[in-house]
Design a protein around this motif. Structure first.
Motif, PDB file in Angstrom:
ATOM      1  N   ALA A 121      -4.782  10.020  -1.436  1.00 41.48           N
ATOM      2  CA  ALA A 121      -5.489   8.752  -1.535  1.00 41.48           C
ATOM      3  C   ALA A 121      -4.574   7.604  -1.148  1.00 41.48           C
ATOM      4  O   ALA A 121      -3.374   7.641  -1.406  1.00 41.48           O
ATOM      5  N   GLU A 122      -5.175   6.606  -0.521  1.00 44.67           N
ATOM      6  CA  GLU A 122      -4.464   5.366  -0.228  1.00 44.67           C
ATOM      7  C   GLU A 122      -4.830   4.372  -1.313  1.00 44.67           C
ATOM      8  O   GLU A 122      -5.990   4.266  -1.705  1.00 44.67           O
ATOM      9  N   VAL A 123      -3.834   3.655  -1.800  1.00 39.89           N
ATOM     10  CA  VAL A 123      -4.072   2.575  -2.752  1.00 39.89           C
ATOM     11  C   VAL A 123      -3.467   1.322  -2.152  1.00 39.89           C
ATOM     12  O   VAL A 123      -2.335   1.336  -1.659  1.00 39.89           O
ATOM     13  N   MET A 124      -4.235   0.234  -2.168  1.00 38.47           N
ATOM     14  CA  MET A 124      -3.753  -1.040  -1.660  1.00 38.47           C
ATOM     15  C   MET A 124      -3.893  -2.086  -2.759  1.00 38.47           C
ATOM     16  O   MET A 124      -4.915  -2.139  -3.445  1.00 38.47           O
ATOM     17  N   ALA A 125      -2.844  -2.876  -2.930  1.00 37.04           N
ATOM     18  CA  ALA A 125      -2.873  -4.031  -3.825  1.00 37.04           C
ATOM     19  C   ALA A 125      -2.763  -5.259  -2.930  1.00 37.04           C
ATOM     20  O   ALA A 125      -1.962  -5.274  -1.996  1.00 37.04           O
ATOM     21  N   SER A 171       0.833  -1.204   0.000  1.00 33.11           N
ATOM     22  CA  SER A 171       0.000   0.000   0.000  1.00 33.11           C
ATOM     23  C   SER A 171       0.864   1.250   0.000  1.00 33.11           C
ATOM     24  O   SER A 171       2.060   1.208   0.291  1.00 33.11           O
ATOM     25  N   THR A 172       0.240   2.345  -0.346  1.00 34.58           N
ATOM     26  CA  THR A 172       0.883   3.648  -0.314  1.00 34.58           C
ATOM     27  C   THR A 172      -0.191   4.713  -0.170  1.00 34.58           C
ATOM     28  O   THR A 172      -1.347   4.481  -0.520  1.00 34.58           O
ATOM     29  N   ARG A 215       5.331  -3.205  -3.895  1.00 32.39           N
ATOM     30  CA  ARG A 215       5.455  -3.614  -2.490  1.00 32.39           C
ATOM     31  C   ARG A 215       4.801  -4.965  -2.232  1.00 32.39           C
ATOM     32  O   ARG A 215       5.304  -5.775  -1.451  1.00 32.39           O
ATOM     33  N   MET A 216       3.674  -5.241  -2.898  1.00 34.43           N
ATOM     34  CA  MET A 216       3.010  -6.539  -2.764  1.00 34.43           C
ATOM     35  C   MET A 216       3.915  -7.638  -3.315  1.00 34.43           C
ATOM     36  O   MET A 216       4.087  -8.689  -2.682  1.00 34.43           O
ATOM     37  N   VAL A 217       4.519  -7.404  -4.480  1.00 38.19           N
ATOM     38  CA  VAL A 217       5.419  -8.386  -5.092  1.00 38.19           C
ATOM     39  C   VAL A 217       6.624  -8.638  -4.188  1.00 38.19           C
ATOM     40  O   VAL A 217       7.039  -9.791  -3.996  1.00 38.19           O
TER      41      VAL A 217
END
Length: 103
Positions: free
Chosen positions: A91-95, A23-24, A63-65
């Motif tokens: 905004a926060e984005v999460m993968a 996330s970021t 970051r997920m990878v």
């Protein structure tokens, strides 16, 4: 690293390693925020925010990878993205997905 939004990879037998995420939280500077605010008066694409969200998705995916690689994963299945406004212009984005190893 293979990333898919399905729960399988054709021709592969998978061993689940666990959920991984990245996330970021991104924002643009005040000057860009003000100019994009004016853009909402006339309509059209908010290109600065489009770029911001693309950068955020790319960083969250990276970051997920990295988290999956620490587990020794070969792939991530069921990859999903979520976003939420944290505050005006940020905004926060999460993968997230499931790290798997090929059997």
């Amino acid at each position: 690293m293979i990333l898919v939004n399905t729960d399988y990879i054709s021709g592969k037998e998978l061993v689940m390693l666990g959920m991984v995420k990245g996330s970021t939280i991104q924002s643009k500077n005040l000057g860009k925020d003000i100019t994009q605010g004016f853009k909402t008066l006339v309509g059209g694409e908010l290109k600065t925010y489009t770029e911001m969200m693309n950068e955020a998705r790319a960083l969250a995916t990276k970051r997920m990878v990295e988290e999956a690689e620490k587990l020794g994963a070969d792939a991530i299945v069921n990859v999903r993205y979520a976003s939420a406004a944290v505050m005006q212009g940020a905004a926060e984005v999460m993968a997230y997905g499931t790290a798997v190893k090929f059997n």
